[in-house]
Design a protein around this motif. Structure first.
Motif, PDB file in Angstrom:
ATOM      1  N   SER A 105       6.203  11.843   5.472  1.00  0.00           N
ATOM      2  CA  SER A 105       6.780  11.871   6.919  1.00  0.00           C
ATOM      3  C   SER A 105       6.204  10.897   7.854  1.00  0.00           C
ATOM      4  O   SER A 105       4.969  11.084   8.138  1.00  0.00           O
ATOM      5  N   TYR A 106       6.992   9.929   8.435  1.00  0.00           N
ATOM      6  CA  TYR A 106       6.111   9.194   9.833  1.00  0.00           C
ATOM      7  C   TYR A 106       6.629   9.516  11.058  1.00  0.00           C
ATOM      8  O   TYR A 106       6.544   8.685  11.950  1.00  0.00           O
ATOM      9  N   ALA A 156       0.801  -1.014   0.145  1.00  0.00           N
ATOM     10  CA  ALA A 156      -0.064  -0.197  -0.029  1.00  0.00           C
ATOM     11  C   ALA A 156       0.984   1.273  -0.040  1.00  0.00           C
ATOM     12  O   ALA A 156       0.706   2.138  -0.663  1.00  0.00           O
ATOM     13  N   GLU A 157       1.914   1.194   0.813  1.00  0.00           N
ATOM     14  CA  GLU A 157       2.645   2.492   1.002  1.00  0.00           C
ATOM     15  C   GLU A 157       3.391   2.744  -0.397  1.00  0.00           C
ATOM     16  O   GLU A 157       3.709   3.997  -0.897  1.00  0.00           O
ATOM     17  N   GLY A 158       3.909   1.705  -0.919  1.00  0.00           N
ATOM     18  CA  GLY A 158       4.565   1.537  -2.472  1.00  0.00           C
ATOM     19  C   GLY A 158       3.661   2.211  -3.373  1.00  0.00           C
ATOM     20  O   GLY A 158       3.928   3.022  -4.251  1.00  0.00           O
ATOM     21  N   LEU A 159       2.524   1.918  -3.493  1.00  0.00           N
ATOM     22  CA  LEU A 159       1.530   2.539  -4.495  1.00  0.00           C
ATOM     23  C   LEU A 159       1.206   3.851  -4.250  1.00  0.00           C
ATOM     24  O   LEU A 159       1.065   4.584  -5.251  1.00  0.00           O
ATOM     25  N   ILE A 160       1.013   4.261  -2.924  1.00  0.00           N
ATOM     26  CA  ILE A 160       0.685   5.644  -2.488  1.00  0.00           C
ATOM     27  C   ILE A 160       1.858   6.466  -2.990  1.00  0.00           C
ATOM     28  O   ILE A 160       1.826   7.525  -3.438  1.00  0.00           O
ATOM     29  N   GLU A 161       3.277   6.000  -2.584  1.00  0.00           N
ATOM     30  CA  GLU A 161       4.456   6.846  -3.018  1.00  0.00           C
ATOM     31  C   GLU A 161       4.404   7.098  -4.532  1.00  0.00           C
ATOM     32  O   GLU A 161       4.679   8.177  -5.085  1.00  0.00           O
ATOM     33  N   GLY A 189       6.107  20.188   0.424  1.00  0.00           N
ATOM     34  CA  GLY A 189       5.664  18.911   0.124  1.00  0.00           C
ATOM     35  C   GLY A 189       5.793  17.698   1.068  1.00  0.00           C
ATOM     36  O   GLY A 189       5.794  16.595   0.634  1.00  0.00           O
ATOM     37  N   LEU A 190       5.975  18.067   2.509  1.00  0.00           N
ATOM     38  CA  LEU A 190       6.315  16.945   3.576  1.00  0.00           C
ATOM     39  C   LEU A 190       5.003  16.803   3.956  1.00  0.00           C
ATOM     40  O   LEU A 190       3.956  17.565   4.489  1.00  0.00           O
ATOM     41  N   LEU A 191       4.537  15.505   3.711  1.00  0.00           N
ATOM     42  CA  LEU A 191       2.963  15.005   4.201  1.00  0.00           C
ATOM     43  C   LEU A 191       3.121  14.356   5.401  1.00  0.00           C
ATOM     44  O   LEU A 191       4.184  13.514   5.756  1.00  0.00           O
ATOM     45  N   ASP A 192       2.000  14.484   6.224  1.00  0.00           N
ATOM     46  CA  ASP A 192       2.055  13.806   7.416  1.00  0.00           C
ATOM     47  C   ASP A 192       1.449  12.359   7.379  1.00  0.00           C
ATOM     48  O   ASP A 192       0.205  12.213   6.875  1.00  0.00           O
ATOM     49  N   GLY A 193       2.320  11.414   7.695  1.00  0.00           N
ATOM     50  CA  GLY A 193       2.001   9.786   7.423  1.00  0.00           C
ATOM     51  C   GLY A 193       1.148   9.203   8.497  1.00  0.00           C
ATOM     52  O   GLY A 193       0.481   8.298   8.321  1.00  0.00           O
ATOM     53  N   LEU A 194       0.997   9.964   9.881  1.00  0.00           N
ATOM     54  CA  LEU A 194       0.638   9.288  10.915  1.00  0.00           C
ATOM     55  C   LEU A 194      -1.008   9.750  10.946  1.00  0.00           C
ATOM     56  O   LEU A 194      -1.686   8.992  11.206  1.00  0.00           O
ATOM     57  N   CYS A 215      -3.598   6.934   6.375  1.00  0.00           N
ATOM     58  CA  CYS A 215      -3.846   8.403   6.446  1.00  0.00           C
ATOM     59  C   CYS A 215      -3.355   8.995   5.245  1.00  0.00           C
ATOM     60  O   CYS A 215      -3.839   9.553   4.507  1.00  0.00           O
ATOM     61  N   PRO A 216      -2.224   8.756   4.681  1.00  0.00           N
ATOM     62  CA  PRO A 216      -1.709   9.151   3.333  1.00  0.00           C
ATOM     63  C   PRO A 216      -2.659   9.045   2.211  1.00  0.00           C
ATOM     64  O   PRO A 216      -2.559   9.614   1.375  1.00  0.00           O
ATOM     65  N   LEU A 217      -3.538   7.969   2.390  1.00  0.00           N
ATOM     66  CA  LEU A 217      -4.535   7.828   1.137  1.00  0.00           C
ATOM     67  C   LEU A 217      -5.089   9.003   1.042  1.00  0.00           C
ATOM     68  O   LEU A 217      -5.734   9.437  -0.265  1.00  0.00           O
TER      69      LEU A 217
END
Length: 959
Positions: free
Chosen positions: A401-402, A379-384, A412-417, A475-477
């Motif tokens: 960023s986690y 999932a993280e790879g597809l989102i990235e 450009g830095l998104l909150d991954g949590l 959450c990044p979705l």
């Protein structure tokens, strides 16, 4: 399966799996056996046949091989597996295809059933998988039943020998002509080794032999001693055997090397014994288990951060994390799933292109089993990969960023949590690049294609509920969906935007979005689009927010323009769009504050009548005949009705047997279950004509009985035993009519039921008349004494009389009435004119005639409107329930009626009534004009009756 054509052109049985309980139990045992053994197992292996691929029934194969004596016995017979394939219904027309088929069938038994056969039939532990399943069945390693590690190594070594032994080498004197005569290739002549004498001393020191052996001889010697040690488990002096194949090979190798002073015969008395106890260490298989790190599994660490925050806030304890699936030892490398995952996370464009291409195919073909939780990091790879779309249209590189710390200096830095709360503001501040819609460079198109494939893979996978629940926690979705849906309005991006909306539709039921959530605001913004597909999917996604959660979705802060658009879309003849709008309104009107906003945004006095019209959307008029009283059959009696006067006048001058035929047609009819005695029917015939003067009959009783069979084809004379064993002569198959019927027109006569004598034993007229007019004239002249003029007119004078028709209670006692009023009442007793049946000259008209002894059932025709209904599989005994647009419309109306009285507008309207305005509140104003239609729908539509009843209870108020 239907029989197919075999090699001989005959119909043959094609192999197929019989899924019986025995088969299922056998497959379950095999599955458990292979799991304990640590080997792979395929329950239904596929084999290519001339009729296409078939799945092998392992249970049938196992039973047939047992009948043949087992796997080892079957291998002793040539072409036995090919014949076995034919018995199981597997065929091939050519020898090459049949050979391949038989080999694959043998391989399937060897791989999946051989070890189980040894354990099941012989009660022994099967050989290890390294020398059984991991080897091919074509290898000549001996029978599997007696195969051990020792004889397997020996057979493997013999199979690898290149130099034939002395016993296997052909004699030099054997002529080669015989080989050529038999059609075989000529064998190579034996290799000539020149003789070289050994010039080394006869005895040498042990240290010389032990330290100067050549590598080849030393390896051969160690291998030989190692095998001997495994067989005997102790060391004994080895005796030189010139016939031993190993010694022959070593001698030839020594001869090829030439004379050597360091060569020592393997069984020499002076050979060193230091290497006898040395055995090579077997390879050690070390199972590898992936370790969770922030790099390969950021989702797990994001979960841990949230759980730690919840624990610190006192909301619960840290839950145990799931352990990743371990790859079984001895595998042949990563499968296609792991290969694609690793290629996707590698960051190499070529590898990512390979991975995304296969991931799309896998998500389509295996979407029912392809789950995110089985492949950590997918999932993280597809989102990235999806986030790379930002660099194509904006000067930004989105990164996740986690760490949990927001860096406001880097947009450009998104909150991954927890997700990026200001993602929409960041997107608005971006400067778009100049991108042409229909003309892009090759690199741009390829990158956009890979990004689209990543989003498509996520879209296909979230169609599975487990994947949708999983992605709802990522959450990044939500940030990805906001970024994709706010891309420039280009035709190139229509496809990826639709994929993003499909993902949102599947994920929102598991999300709790408030009015300030960026994804919620993004979905509302899509309702201002002109694309029907975008509007439909966005409406569904918004309507399903928190649908599967305990929390309710309030749908607040909906723009006025969106509400007006939704009301306008309801007017379109588009069922799919109309259904989506009604679902949204049902969720929206469930909140009082939203109803207040709806009153201010649109004219509800026009909306409610349209919603009421939708209650009959797609309705069909249904007619059903209800039986009030079932039909009745009169009992068969010996009483024959009298012959009507007008028919008697016609028949009295008719000659026999025509008069007999017509008399029977008038007073009798066929009935297979009834009969009449011969004496009764003969006396009735004699009574009709014999008592009148001038009527002559020369017909005998026997001729009369025969005439009955001529008139009625199914009537026959019989003799039966009655009570007391008395013989009775009857005619079976006919019965007397309850009312005579005209022998030409087939019209029934009507009995006059005017009571001549009243009292306990009333006496009726009982004369028969054809048609209502004759009956009416008869009652007027015979019973009322009213004369009829020559022109058929009657004087309307006043008479004093009563209506004595049977069971009439209109005028029970004499009363002074005008003759016109009395005759109008009498006509209600007189039957209407009957429609004469068609005279076609055949018996068809007689069959169409109604049976006089059957009283028709009393029925009532019911008509109502039926809309879309459905049945609940969980409640099969419950009647079908309402569904579709009518159900959604009544639910919206019920929400409006329930919540409109709680709004501030209701209070203002009541205050206006106190100052002299219109009486009543909003329910009075909105539903009073459509009240009649609501009652009508409630009466006709059974499926919606309960819903409309509850709506009317909310609308109607006590005075």
């Amino acid at each position: 399966m239907a029989p197919a054509r075999g090699p001989g052109g005959k119909e043959v049985y094609v192999h197929e799996i019989d899924r019986t309980p025995e088969y299922n139990e056998f497959i379950q045992k095999l599955t458990t056996f292979h799991e304990k053994r640590g080997t792979s197992f395929e329950p239904e292996p596929r084999l290519p046949t001339m009729h296409g691929h078939v799945n092998v029934d392992l249970f049938k194969l196992y039973k047939v091989v047992l009948e043949k004596g087992g796997y080892d016995e079957l291998n002793k017979v040539q072409k036995a597996w090919g014949a076995l394939a034919g018995e199981l219904g597997m065929y091939y027309a050519d020898n090459k295809g049949m050979g391949q088929l038989s080999f694959q069938l043998k391989q399937d038994f060897y791989r999946y059933l051989a070890a189980y056969w040894i354990h099941d039939q012989h009660g022994r532990d099967p050989p290890p998988k390294e020398i059984l399943e991991m080897q091919s069945c074509a290898s000549k390693h001996g029978p599997v039943l007696t195969r051990t590690m020792e004889n397997f190594k020996l057979s493997a070594r013999r199979a690898g020998e290149e130099t034939p032994t002395r016993d296997e080498r052909p004699a030099e004197s054997t002529p080669t002509s015989a080989n050529r005569a038999s059609g075989r290739l000529r064998e190579a002549p034996p290799q000539r080794v020149p003789f070289q004498p050994d010039t080394a001393p006869s005895r040498q020191a042990r240290n010389v032999s032990s330290h100067h052996n050549t590598p080849n001889s030393n390896a051969t010697q160690n291998n030989f001693h190692g095998n001997q040690a495994q067989q005997n488990h102790h060391h004994l002096p080895q005796q030189h055997n010139p016939n031993n194949p190993l010694h022959v090979i070593q001698a030839q190798q020594a001869a090829l090397r030439g004379a050597s002073s360091s060569f020592t015969p393997p069984n020499s008395e002076i050979a060193s014994r230091l290497g006898d106890a040395v055995e090579p260490r077997p390879p050690i298989s070390v199972p590898l288990r992936p370790v969770n790190t922030p790099g390969n599994n950021p989702l797990e660490f994001a979960k841990r951060q949230r759980l730690l925050k919840n624990q610190a806030a006192g909301f619960g304890n840290i839950q145990a994390l799931t352990r990743p699936v371990q790859t079984p030892a001895g595998g042949e490398g990563p499968n296609i799933y792991t290969r694609c995952l690793q290629a996707l996370r590698s960051g190499i464009p070529a590898e990512q292109a390979f991975a995304l291409n296969h991931l799309v195919k896998i998500s389509y073909e295996r979407g029912d089993k392809y789950k995110f939780d089985s492949f950590l990091g997918l999932a993280e790879g597809l989102i990235e990969k999806a986030l790379e779309v930002g660099s194509l249209f904006y000067d930004i590189d989105w990164q996740i960023s986690y760490s949990g710390d927001q860096d406001s200096s880097n947009p450009g830095l998104l909150d991954g949590l927890d997700g990026t709360s200001d993602i929409l503001e960041r997107i608005e501040n971006l400067t778009p690049k100049a991108v042409l819609d229909h003309l892009q460079p090759a690199d741009f198109s390829n990158r956009l294609l890979r990004i689209t494939e990543a989003v498509l893979t996520m879209r296909n996978m979230v169609m599975l509920i487990e994947n949708a629940v999983y992605m709802a926690e990522v959450c990044p979705l939500k940030d990805v969906l906001c970024i994709v849906l706010h891309l420039p309005d280009l035709e190139t991006l229509v496809e990826i935007k639709h994929f993003a909306l499909d993902i949102a539709e599947q994920v929102t039921p598991w999300l709790l979005l408030d009015s300030s959530d960026p994804l919620y605001r993004t979905l509302l913004a899509q309702l201002d689009s002109t694309d029907r597909g975008t509007i439909l999917t966005a409406l569904r996604a918004i309507s399903r927010i928190s649908m599967n959660l305990d929390a309710t979705n309030k749908l607040q802060n909906v723009p006025v323009i969106v509400l007006q658009n939704i009301i306008n879309w309801l007017l379109l003849n588009d069922e799919e769009l109309m259904d989506a709008c009604l679902d949204f309104l049902y969720q929206y009107t469930a909140v009082v504050a939203n109803v207040e906003s709806l009153l201010a945004a649109v004219n509800m006095e026009n909306v409610v009548p349209h919603l009421v019209r939708l209650l009959a959307h797609g309705a069909k008029r249904v007619k059903e005949e209800k039986v009030l009283e079932p039909e009745k059959k009169a009992l068969c009696t010996e009483e024959v009705p009298p012959l009507p006067f007008d028919l008697h006048e016609k028949l009295r001058n008719t000659d026999e047997p025509t008069r007999c035929f017509q008399w029977l047609k008038i007073l009798f009819e066929e009935d297979a279950e009834s009969h009449i005695t011969q004496i009764a029917i003969w006396q009735a015939y004699q009574g009709s004509f014999g008592a009148h003067a001038g009527v002559r009959s020369n017909l005998s009783a026997a001729d009369f009985i025969r005439n009955v069979s001529h008139v009625f084809a199914n009537a026959r004379a019989q003799i039966i035993r009655g009570p007391g064993e008395v013989q009775r002569f009857i005619i079976e198959g006919i019965r007397a009519r309850t009312a005579p019927s005209h022998y030409e027109t087939r019209e029934e006569y009507t009995r006059c039921q005017w009571q001549m004598v009243k009292g306990a034993l009333p006496k009726r007229c009982n004369q028969f008349f054809l048609g209502g007019e004759q009956m009416w004239h008869h009652v007027l002249t015979a019973h009322l004494g009213v004369p009829i003029g020559e022109n058929g007119k009657i004087e309307n004078k006043e008479v004093t009389t009563s209506c004595d028709w049977a069971d009439c209670v209109k005028y029970p006692t004499p009363k002074a009435l005008k003759l016109a009023e009395l005759t109008r009442h009498i006509k209600t007793h007189v039957p209407a004119a009957q429609k004469r049946p068609q005279q076609d000259g055949t018996e068809l008209a007689a069959k169409r005639q109604r049976k006089s002894y059957i009283t028709p059932a009393k029925t009532m025709m019911l008509t109502w409107a039926e809309t879309v209904i459905t049945s609940d599989e969980r409640k099969p005994n419950v009647e079908q329930q309402a569904a579709g647009i009518p159900l959604s419309a009544v639910l919206v109306l019920r929400n409006i009626a329930r919540n409109v009285v709680k709004t501030e507008s209701e209070e203002e309207l009541l205050k206006q009534h106190e100052t002299g305005g219109e009486s009543g509140g909003w329910n009075e104003r909105l539903f009073r004009p459509v009240m009649t239609r609501l009652f009508e729908v409630m009466t006709e539509n059974k499926a919606l009756a309960s819903y409309i009843t509850s709506l009317l209870q909310l609308v109607q108020t006590e005075d």
